[in-house]
Design a protein around this motif. Structure first.
Motif, mmCIF file in Angstrom:
data_model
loop_
_atom_site.group_PDB
_atom_site.id
_atom_site.type_symbol
_atom_site.label_atom_id
_atom_site.label_comp_id
_atom_site.label_asym_id
_atom_site.label_seq_id
_atom_site.Cartn_x
_atom_site.Cartn_y
_atom_site.Cartn_z
ATOM 1 N N THR A 2 28.542 -97.236 -43.592
ATOM 2 C CA THR A 2 27.847 -95.999 -43.732
ATOM 3 C C THR A 2 27.365 -95.281 -42.104
ATOM 4 O OG1 THR A 2 26.261 -97.655 -43.153
ATOM 5 C CG2 THR A 2 26.098 -97.349 -45.127
ATOM 6 N N ILE A 3 27.941 -95.769 -41.052
ATOM 7 C CA ILE A 3 27.696 -95.443 -40.037
ATOM 8 C C ILE A 3 28.583 -94.258 -39.177
ATOM 9 C CG2 ILE A 3 30.020 -96.353 -38.230
ATOM 10 C CD1 ILE A 3 28.260 -97.148 -36.574
ATOM 11 N N ALA A 4 29.267 -93.235 -40.439
ATOM 12 C CA ALA A 4 29.784 -92.241 -39.725
ATOM 13 C C ALA A 4 29.547 -90.521 -40.093
ATOM 14 C CB ALA A 4 31.248 -91.602 -41.085
ATOM 15 N N GLY A 5 27.956 -91.060 -41.246
ATOM 16 C CA GLY A 5 27.266 -90.332 -41.378
ATOM 17 C C GLY A 5 25.828 -90.138 -40.388
ATOM 18 N N VAL A 6 25.897 -90.873 -39.905
ATOM 19 C CA VAL A 6 24.610 -91.139 -38.280
ATOM 20 C C VAL A 6 24.836 -90.326 -37.341
ATOM 21 C CG1 VAL A 6 23.640 -92.853 -36.775
ATOM 22 C CG2 VAL A 6 24.721 -93.343 -39.363
ATOM 23 N N THR A 7 23.508 -89.126 -37.408
ATOM 24 C CA THR A 7 23.637 -88.506 -36.314
ATOM 25 C C THR A 7 22.564 -88.888 -35.014
ATOM 26 O OG1 THR A 7 21.388 -88.205 -37.136
ATOM 27 C CG2 THR A 7 22.765 -86.599 -37.546
ATOM 28 N N CYS A 8 22.295 -89.488 -34.389
ATOM 29 C CA CYS A 8 21.830 -90.322 -33.754
ATOM 30 C C CYS A 8 22.453 -92.032 -33.583
ATOM 31 C CB CYS A 8 20.172 -90.371 -33.507
ATOM 32 S SG CYS A 8 19.200 -90.893 -32.331
ATOM 33 N N LEU A 9 23.207 -91.983 -33.284
ATOM 34 C CA LEU A 9 24.303 -93.533 -33.499
ATOM 35 C C LEU A 9 23.139 -94.912 -32.362
ATOM 36 C CD1 LEU A 9 26.389 -94.934 -34.405
ATOM 37 C CD2 LEU A 9 27.629 -94.415 -32.368
ATOM 38 N N LYS A 10 23.550 -94.332 -31.447
ATOM 39 C CA LYS A 10 22.349 -94.907 -30.581
ATOM 40 C C LYS A 10 20.583 -96.013 -31.129
ATOM 41 C CE LYS A 10 20.609 -93.754 -26.576
ATOM 42 N NZ LYS A 10 20.430 -92.814 -25.250
ATOM 43 N N ALA A 11 20.257 -94.558 -31.391
ATOM 44 C CA ALA A 11 18.876 -95.308 -31.890
ATOM 45 C C ALA A 11 19.197 -96.382 -33.264
ATOM 46 C CB ALA A 11 18.222 -93.863 -32.214
ATOM 47 N N TYR A 12 19.808 -95.863 -33.695
ATOM 48 C CA TYR A 12 20.396 -96.480 -35.142
ATOM 49 C C TYR A 12 20.852 -97.264 -34.986
ATOM 50 C CZ TYR A 12 22.137 -97.673 -39.872
ATOM 51 O OH TYR A 12 22.326 -97.806 -40.881
ATOM 52 N N LEU A 13 21.584 -97.752 -33.815
ATOM 53 C CA LEU A 13 22.021 -98.723 -33.175
ATOM 54 C C LEU A 13 20.973 -100.117 -33.102
ATOM 55 C CD1 LEU A 13 25.256 -98.607 -32.114
ATOM 56 C CD2 LEU A 13 25.664 -99.328 -34.118
ATOM 57 N N ARG A 14 20.003 -99.768 -31.772
ATOM 58 C CA ARG A 14 19.074 -100.113 -31.274
ATOM 59 C C ARG A 14 18.351 -101.356 -32.815
ATOM 60 N NH1 ARG A 14 16.458 -95.702 -27.566
ATOM 61 N NH2 ARG A 14 18.071 -95.837 -25.614
ATOM 62 N N SER A 15 17.832 -99.912 -33.661
ATOM 63 C CA SER A 15 17.029 -100.410 -34.925
ATOM 64 C C SER A 15 17.581 -101.608 -35.689
ATOM 65 C CB SER A 15 17.036 -99.298 -35.865
ATOM 66 O OG SER A 15 15.748 -98.138 -34.617
ATOM 67 N N ALA A 16 19.106 -101.398 -35.915
ATOM 68 C CA ALA A 16 19.939 -102.178 -37.241
ATOM 69 C C ALA A 16 20.294 -103.159 -35.917
ATOM 70 C CB ALA A 16 21.736 -101.845 -36.720
ATOM 71 N N LEU A 17 20.362 -103.204 -34.883
ATOM 72 C CA LEU A 17 20.090 -105.480 -34.175
ATOM 73 C C LEU A 17 18.818 -105.813 -34.217
ATOM 74 C CD1 LEU A 17 22.844 -103.867 -31.509
ATOM 75 C CD2 LEU A 17 22.819 -106.006 -32.846
ATOM 76 N N TYR A 18 18.349 -104.945 -33.474
ATOM 77 C CA TYR A 18 16.725 -104.904 -33.342
ATOM 78 C C TYR A 18 16.861 -106.525 -34.603
ATOM 79 C CZ TYR A 18 11.642 -105.597 -32.622
ATOM 80 O OH TYR A 18 10.833 -106.147 -32.273
ATOM 81 N N SER A 19 16.211 -104.766 -36.195
ATOM 82 C CA SER A 19 15.933 -105.441 -37.549
ATOM 83 C C SER A 19 17.506 -107.078 -38.016
ATOM 84 C CB SER A 19 16.286 -104.601 -38.318
ATOM 85 O OG SER A 19 15.722 -103.715 -37.867
ATOM 86 N N LYS A 20 18.769 -107.275 -37.427
ATOM 87 C CA LYS A 20 19.222 -107.903 -37.225
ATOM 88 C C LYS A 20 18.694 -109.925 -37.495
ATOM 89 C CE LYS A 20 23.255 -109.748 -39.401
ATOM 90 N NZ LYS A 20 23.153 -109.955 -40.533
ATOM 91 N N VAL A 21 18.012 -109.517 -35.998
ATOM 92 C CA VAL A 21 17.569 -110.584 -35.724
ATOM 93 C C VAL A 21 16.362 -111.384 -36.430
ATOM 94 C CG1 VAL A 21 15.870 -111.502 -33.527
ATOM 95 C CG2 VAL A 21 18.163 -109.773 -33.239
ATOM 96 N N PHE A 22 15.944 -110.332 -36.670
ATOM 97 C CA PHE A 22 14.491 -110.790 -37.964
ATOM 98 C C PHE A 22 15.201 -111.458 -39.705
ATOM 99 C CE2 PHE A 22 11.922 -108.401 -34.542
ATOM 100 C CZ PHE A 22 11.634 -109.693 -33.750
ATOM 101 N N GLU A 23 16.413 -110.188 -39.549
ATOM 102 C CA GLU A 23 16.844 -111.209 -40.872
ATOM 103 C C GLU A 23 17.104 -111.943 -40.808
ATOM 104 O OE1 GLU A 23 19.360 -107.833 -41.676
ATOM 105 O OE2 GLU A 23 17.823 -106.409 -41.158
ATOM 106 N N PHE A 24 18.601 -112.218 -39.791
ATOM 107 C CA PHE A 24 19.147 -113.679 -39.464
ATOM 108 C C PHE A 24 18.216 -114.487 -38.872
ATOM 109 C CE2 PHE A 24 21.905 -116.754 -37.257
ATOM 110 C CZ PHE A 24 22.849 -116.556 -37.512
ATOM 111 N N GLU A 25 16.899 -114.961 -38.847
ATOM 112 C CA GLU A 25 16.047 -115.986 -38.637
ATOM 113 C C GLU A 25 15.414 -116.435 -39.806
ATOM 114 O OE1 GLU A 25 13.417 -115.222 -35.902
ATOM 115 O OE2 GLU A 25 14.601 -115.474 -33.884
ATOM 116 N N SER A 26 15.376 -114.944 -40.854
ATOM 117 C CA SER A 26 14.514 -115.248 -42.113
ATOM 118 C C SER A 26 15.627 -115.704 -42.937
ATOM 119 C CB SER A 26 14.192 -113.958 -42.757
ATOM 120 O OG SER A 26 13.183 -113.473 -41.893
#
Length: 168
Positions: free
Chosen positions: A112-136
């Motif tokens: 999905t990353i090919a179409g992302v326009t603001c990669l830095k913000a997308y990765l920040r949010s993706a990593l941040y969310s992953k912590v909570f998903e992983f813990e859940s």
């Protein structure tokens, strides 16, 4: 007088106990880019991957996104999933990202990353969310094991009761 912040070094100031037990403020030093990138790369084991690894580019970009957060002033605002959060809080969450989490997220993002326009913000949010998903996911797995144990014990109890009834 108001008590100083916790001695853990939150915010812009570290507080240490001086000779007479009096708290003394010491300004917090921000990481340089080199220090921040090294911290992120070590944290997710980035150097273990060769340039030929299928997630190398995404992991590389993740390290840079994490490093930027680690360098920000504590009270700077960062947009995560559309919400403005303090950089210090985001950094504390990102510091929990493990190699396993980063690689899992990189695998998920490959398509999905090919179409992302603001990669830095997308990765920040993706990593941040992953912590909570992983813990859940870990909590759900522990609950499933617990339920399976309870079921097993219940089955064992009924089997014992049947054996006992048959013996009588």
């Amino acid at each position: 007088p108001a008590s100083p912040p916790a001695s853990r070094g939150r915010g812009d100031t570290y507080w240490v106990e001086a000779g007479g037990g009096m708290p003394v403020p010491i300004p917090r030093r921000r990481l340089s880019f080199k220090e921040a990138i090294t911290k992120a790369e070590d944290q997710i084991g980035f150097r273990e991957y060769s340039r030929q690894h299928h997630c190398y580019g995404i992991l590389h970009d993740m390290c840079r996104a994490m490093a930027e957060i680690y360098m920000m002033p504590p009270h700077a605002k960062v947009r995560i999933n559309g919400e403005e959060l303090e950089a210090e809080m985001v950094a504390e969450v990102l510091e929990q990202v493990t190699q396993e989490m980063a690689v899992e997220r990189a695998e998920e993002l490959r398509e999905t990353i090919a179409g992302v326009t603001c990669l830095k913000a997308y990765l920040r949010s993706a990593l941040y969310s992953k912590v909570f998903e992983f813990e859940s996911a870990e909590v759900r797995a522990e609950e499933k094991v617990k339920r399976n144990r309870e079921t097993f014990n219940l089955d064992e109890f009924f089997a014992m009761a049947v054996r006992k009834a048959l013996e009588e």
